[in-house]
Design a protein around this motif. Structure first.
Motif, PDB file in Angstrom:
ATOM      1  N   ILE A   1      -6.897   4.691   4.909  1.00 33.88           N
ATOM      2  CA  ILE A   1      -5.940   3.612   5.218  1.00 33.88           C
ATOM      3  C   ILE A   1      -4.878   3.529   4.133  1.00 33.88           C
ATOM      4  N   GLU A   2      -5.338   3.634   2.866  1.00 37.62           N
ATOM      5  CA  GLU A   2      -4.348   3.512   1.797  1.00 37.62           C
ATOM      6  C   GLU A   2      -3.414   4.723   1.766  1.00 37.62           C
ATOM      7  N   ILE A   3      -3.951   5.888   2.071  1.00 38.89           N
ATOM      8  CA  ILE A   3      -3.084   7.077   2.115  1.00 38.89           C
ATOM      9  C   ILE A   3      -2.005   6.896   3.178  1.00 38.89           C
ATOM     10  N   ASP A   4      -2.419   6.401   4.337  1.00 43.22           N
ATOM     11  CA  ASP A   4      -1.431   6.170   5.402  1.00 43.22           C
ATOM     12  C   ASP A   4      -0.365   5.183   4.945  1.00 43.22           C
ATOM     13  N   HIS A   5      -0.805   4.127   4.262  1.00 42.16           N
ATOM     14  CA  HIS A   5       0.145   3.116   3.781  1.00 42.16           C
ATOM     15  C   HIS A   5       1.097   3.727   2.749  1.00 42.16           C
ATOM     16  N   LEU A   6       0.525   4.519   1.831  1.00 39.28           N
ATOM     17  CA  LEU A   6       1.371   5.124   0.798  1.00 39.28           C
ATOM     18  C   LEU A   6       2.377   6.090   1.407  1.00 39.28           C
ATOM     19  N   ASN A   7       1.959   6.769   2.460  1.00 43.05           N
ATOM     20  CA  ASN A   7       2.904   7.669   3.133  1.00 43.05           C
ATOM     21  C   ASN A   7       4.104   6.869   3.678  1.00 43.05           C
ATOM     22  N   ILE A   8       3.809   5.712   4.218  1.00 49.11           N
ATOM     23  CA  ILE A   8       4.905   4.855   4.689  1.00 49.11           C
ATOM     24  C   ILE A   8       5.789   4.458   3.511  1.00 49.11           C
ATOM     25  N   LEU A   9       5.133   4.052   2.417  1.00 46.43           N
ATOM     26  CA  LEU A   9       5.897   3.555   1.267  1.00 46.43           C
ATOM     27  C   LEU A   9       6.699   4.666   0.589  1.00 46.43           C
ATOM     28  N   ARG A  10       6.365   5.911   0.876  1.00 45.04           N
ATOM     29  CA  ARG A  10       7.121   7.011   0.276  1.00 45.04           C
ATOM     30  C   ARG A  10       8.074   7.657   1.261  1.00 45.04           C
ATOM     31  N   SER A  11       8.187   7.071   2.474  1.00 43.15           N
ATOM     32  CA  SER A  11       9.057   7.690   3.472  1.00 43.15           C
ATOM     33  C   SER A  11      10.511   7.390   3.137  1.00 43.15           C
ATOM     34  N   MET A  12      11.415   8.092   3.825  1.00 41.73           N
ATOM     35  CA  MET A  12      12.841   7.932   3.531  1.00 41.73           C
ATOM     36  C   MET A  12      13.415   6.636   4.112  1.00 41.73           C
ATOM     37  N   TYR A  13      12.619   5.923   4.937  1.00 41.23           N
ATOM     38  CA  TYR A  13      13.150   4.719   5.589  1.00 41.23           C
ATOM     39  C   TYR A  13      12.938   3.454   4.751  1.00 41.23           C
ATOM     40  N   VAL A  14      12.283   3.610   3.606  1.00 39.69           N
ATOM     41  CA  VAL A  14      11.893   2.422   2.849  1.00 39.69           C
ATOM     42  C   VAL A  14      13.111   1.658   2.347  1.00 39.69           C
ATOM     43  N   LYS A  15      13.096   0.361   2.578  1.00 43.61           N
ATOM     44  CA  LYS A  15      14.154  -0.511   2.080  1.00 43.61           C
ATOM     45  C   LYS A  15      13.586  -1.507   1.070  1.00 43.61           C
TER      46      LYS A  15
END
Lengths: 564, 340
Positions: A464-478
């Motif tokens: 779960i945390e890996i999935d979350h971190l992937n989101i937090l490292r994506s190019m869409y992060v604001k």
């Protein structure tokens, strides 16, 4: 010397008659133009109502359609009649049937007597107007508009596009510089008669009769040719909404209208009895105030802004923006702390001491929403029920931020919590997300559960945390995201904590004096090794030596890993 | 292919709309006129449509509220009242009354009746469609009558005006309050939930699905899906070919339901003050539970009725007090939407 009024009427004749009577009875001649589409019955009734006033007359009727030449023709006819029949008129004021005089005629006369040669007409070059709706400004003067904008919009648009493509341009008659402005003007006799008696009038009329919305440009452009002194503003108070339609005034605008010190206002709602009785009552002429519509401008610009931009972060019955059109996904800044409450004892209490914010526990916790102070409810009657929250997690978050506006909201988060908001928070510029990765393992380390269970749970939380971190490292992060692994963080916790806290309350210059109390991690390295031995690979904690205590090693300066 | 599917969907909704219209027309004989005063309806009159059953305690204030707003004509269906509601209404000079003893539930919760009356009388009129316990308010309602709003909406080119339900409750157990029939219920029910509403766009009907409020948190915390729908579209410049789909939550054709702004701007909206929780609601709940006329599956709502029969106290320290529309607007429950 007096002012004379031309009134353009097409509806609400009782009100128009009332106003015409007021002006006429106070010595100001009135010429009324009634739209030719008005029934004979209504026209006759209006005539009968005003029959006793000999300075009120009716001009030749034209069929008036919005944005067409007919409006100018009607004004011309009215003006000619006014100048011919009333030689004592020095200024002519163009008004509509839904105008209301805000100040006595005598005050207007005094004001105009003080400016005998001045023409009050808003007249701005096309380059400078910011208010044209539809994006057509200079092209009003160079293209042809044979189709009605109101009734044949598609043909209108198509024909404009075609002309743009073909590059056709009309020639503007010599001497004319196109100007635009409010169609409600007040011109001096000298200027008005010069416009009407211009030897080239036939040329100008032919040209302007094919211009789009000539009532906003005919007198405005020609006055520039003939006037000696132009005051580029309208004496009529008229405000526009976001569609470019005039705002309507109601009874509750009474004080507002008084405050503006304008002479005439439009549009008035015909049933605004209080406005009509108040402003048409006998009053002594005593004020010499300059009209000052800017006093109330802010109110109107705010109304337009509310309509077009809305309140950021508000989701309600008439504002439900599509994704990426939110204009503010949430209404205020907020902070999310992942892993901190696992690593430190009573982190919430510690944080609340250092920042002036509302610090919640795990708002998205599996059992309940842990509001600050253990409360069962939050502002706006938000319930702590996990089922209600998980029914619409994003709505829960936006409601929380909206209901807590005025106070920064902080909350704890972990892989054990409902994860549905992760994309939303990561793409929200209002969010500050700080993650100590791998800290979710600490409660497992302290638990007494069967080790097989622990291993299974660790694998689940890690994924779960890996999935979350992937989101937090994506190019869409604001969002403002900071991620440390656990080992780096505990080596030097004060610096990252200071950074986060400085960002939350930038004006507080206080240095952190006391670190939050870290939980006992003796044997944590061995715990991770046991997980490895059982076939589960803990990847997010960083390097923990299997034996010995990490904290006894000399501190290394850890740099926060900052995404955006 | 997606385009085809869309067309097919649109066609199915069209069939559905026409079916509902036909059904209302077919069932028009279930209504018997008690007092038909529709002859005097003028072109610009604002009409109000309602179905009632045993609402004598509320009716006086209900009529007064809407008359003060500027509603000219009331068209009311009485579903078998036994408490004198019918006589009270039949005597009012601006009320046209029909009665029926058919089943509320089997007639789409009264919508079949109202749909017929709307086909017959509502075309091109601004219409308010509400229940007897719903009081419409909107920004400036204290100084501007309803025609001011409808004139403005006409100028904006807007035919539909949303007003979600705001549920009001007293401080203390519901049954412990005292209400004198005819009084303003909002004098007793002074409290509301300000910010616990869940909004979802329903792709099928394009309507918003708003849930939340006191009943959701008290009775439906374990099954939020069943919490009452608060979306309402009660004020419409009606067309005889339109039809309310379920209650006044949504309309067909579907584009009318998109009266909320989706680009970040704020469209205008009002509120329906829901005055259900007067003391008599407790006795009424017992009766309703017995009649099994609730929307959807009645058995699902037994526990809800049981809770109501227990005279609950909705009040919390976080409840907001009803003070005026400006407060309601600044809380974000409704919006002027540029109507200054």
């Amino acid at each position: 010397m007096t002012v004379g009024f031309i009134m353009m009427c097409h509806t609400a004749f009782d009100r128009a008659a009332q106003v015409a009577r007021y002006w006429g009875a106070h010595g100001a001649p009135v010429v009324i133009h009634v739209d030719a589409r008005v029934s004979r019955h209504d026209y006759m009734a209006l005539g009968r109502q005003l029959a006793d006033l000999d300075n009120v007359s009716f001009s030749k009727r034209f069929k008036c359609e919005w944005g067409t030449w007919s409006l100018v023709a009607a004004a011309q006819a009215g003006a000619e009649q006014m100048l011919r029949q009333h030689p004592d008129v020095n200024h002519v004021f163009l008004a509509s049937g839904s105008c209301l005089p805000l100040r006595p005629v005598a005050e207007l006369n005094d004001y105009l007597a003080a400016h005998p040669q001045t023409d009050f007409i808003e007249s701005v070059t096309t380059a400078e107007v910011g208010w044209t709706v539809g994006g057509i400004d200079m092209e009003r003067f160079t293209l042809r508009f044979p189709f009605s904008w109101k009734k044949r919009r598609r043909l209108f648009d198509k024909y404009v596009a075609l002309q743009r493509r073909l590059g056709v341009k009309r020639r503007i008659p010599g001497g004319i510089v196109p100007h635009l402005g409010s169609q409600w003007w007040c011109l001096s006799r000298a200027t008005l008669s010069a416009i009407l008696q211009d030897p080239d009038r036939a040329t100008y009329d032919r040209y302007f009769s094919r211009v789009w919305i000539p009532d906003e440009s005919y007198f405005q452009s020609l006055a520039r040719l003939h006037s000696t002194q132009i005051e580029s503003r309208s004496l009529t108070l008229s405000k526009f909404d976001y569609q470019g339609k005039p705002h309507i005034f109601y009874d509750d605008h009474l004080q507002l209208l008084r405050r503006s010190d304008c002479f005439v206002a439009r549009k008035i709602w015909p049933k605004a009895d209080k406005l009509y009785t108040n402003f048409l009552a006998e009053r002594p002429a005593e004020s010499v105030a300059e009209p000052n519509p800017s006093k109330i401008d802010r109110l109107f610009s705010k109304a337009v802004e509310r309509r077009t931009k809305g309140r950021p972060g508000l989701y309600m019955q008439s504002r439900f923006p599509r994704q990426d059109h939110e204009n503010g996904k949430t209404s205020a800044h907020y902070s999310i702390f992942q892993g901190f409450s696992d690593l430190f004892e009573n982190f919430e209490g510690w944080l609340a001491k250092y920042v002036g914010a509302r610090v919640h526990g795990h708002l998205f916790g599996p059992a309940r929403a842990e509001f600050a102070g253990g409360a069962a409810m939050f502002n706006g009657c938000m319930s702590d029920s996990a089922t209600l929250r998980d029914y619409n997690p994003r709505g829960f978050l936006t409601n929380l931020i909206w209901n807590g506006r005025g106070e920064r909201q902080c909350f704890m988060f972990s892989p054990r919590d409902t994860q549905d908001i992760n994309w939303f928070t990561a793409t929200d510029p209002n969010a500050q997300i700080s993650v100590i990765s791998g800290a979710w393992a600490v409660p497992l380390f302290h638990s007494n559960r069967d080790f097989a269970d622990i291993r299974r749970e660790a694998a689940r939380l890690q994924q779960i945390e890996i999935d979350h971190l992937n989101i937090l490292r994506s190019m869409y992060v604001k969002a403002r995201v900071r991620i440390w692994n656990m080992a780096d963080f505990i080596e030097n916790p004060m610096e990252p904590l200071q950074t986060i806290i400085d960002e939350i309350s930038p004006r507080a210059t206080r240095r952190l004096t006391e670190a939050p109390q870290m939980v006992d991690l003796t044997g944590f390295g061995q715990f991770l090794q046991n997980l490895r031995n059982q076939g589960m690979q803990p990847r997010l904690m960083g390097d923990f030596p299997v034996h010995g205590d990490l904290l006894t090693q000399p501190p290394r300066r850890g740099r926060p890993y900052l995404v955006k | 292919m997606a385009r085809l599917a869309q067309l097919w969907q649109a066609y199915r909704w069209r069939i559905r709309r026409r079916y509902l219209l036909a059904r209302a027309i077919r069932r028009r004989h279930r209504l018997t006129a008690v007092a038909n005063r529709t002859g005097g309806i003028a072109r610009n009159d604002i009409l109000l449509f309602a179905t009632i059953r045993n609402e004598a305690t509320r009716l006086e204030h209900f009529l007064a509220h809407y008359r003060a707003l500027g509603v000219n004509r009331f068209l009311i269906v009485d579903n078998d009242s036994t408490d004198g509601s019918r006589d009270l209404l039949a005597d009012q000079p601006d009320v046209s009354l029909w009665r029926t003893d058919s089943s509320y539930r089997l007639h789409r919760f009264g919508l079949d009746w109202v749909t017929w009356l709307m086909i017959r009388y509502a075309h091109n009129h601004w219409c308010v469609t509400v229940d007897a316990d719903e009081l419409l308010i909107y920004p400036h309602h204290d100084t501007r009558p309803l025609p001011a709003l409808t004139d403005w909406l006409d100028r904006q080119g807007q035919r539909v005006y949303p007003a979600m339900m705001l549920e009001l409750y007293p401080k203390g157990p519901v049954q412990a309050q005292h209400y004198t029939p005819g009084d303003d219920p909002t004098a007793l029910l002074r409290w509301f939930d300000a910010g616990n509403y869940s909004l979802i766009r329903q792709e099928k009907t394009r309507a918003l699905w708003i849930q939340g409020g006191p009943r959701a948190r008290m009775f439906f915390a374990d099954r939020p899906r069943h919490a009452p729908t608060l979306t309402k579209i009660p004020l419409v410049r009606w067309n005889r070919r339109w039809v309310y789909l379920n209650s006044t939550h949504s309309i067909l054709p579907r584009y009318l339901n998109e009266c909320y702004d989706q680009t970040g701007a704020e469209a205008p909206s009002g509120l329906l003050l829901h005055t259900k929780f007067l003391p008599q609601v407790v006795d009424k709940a017992a009766e309703e539970k017995r009649r099994r006329e609730h929307f959807g599956t009645p058995e699902l709502f037994d526990s809800y009725y049981d809770s109501l029969i227990g005279s609950p106290d909705f009040w919390t320290p976080y409840s907001q007090e009803l003070t005026g529309w400006r407060r309601l607007e600044s809380l974000g429950l409704m919006s002027r939407g540029g109507w200054l």
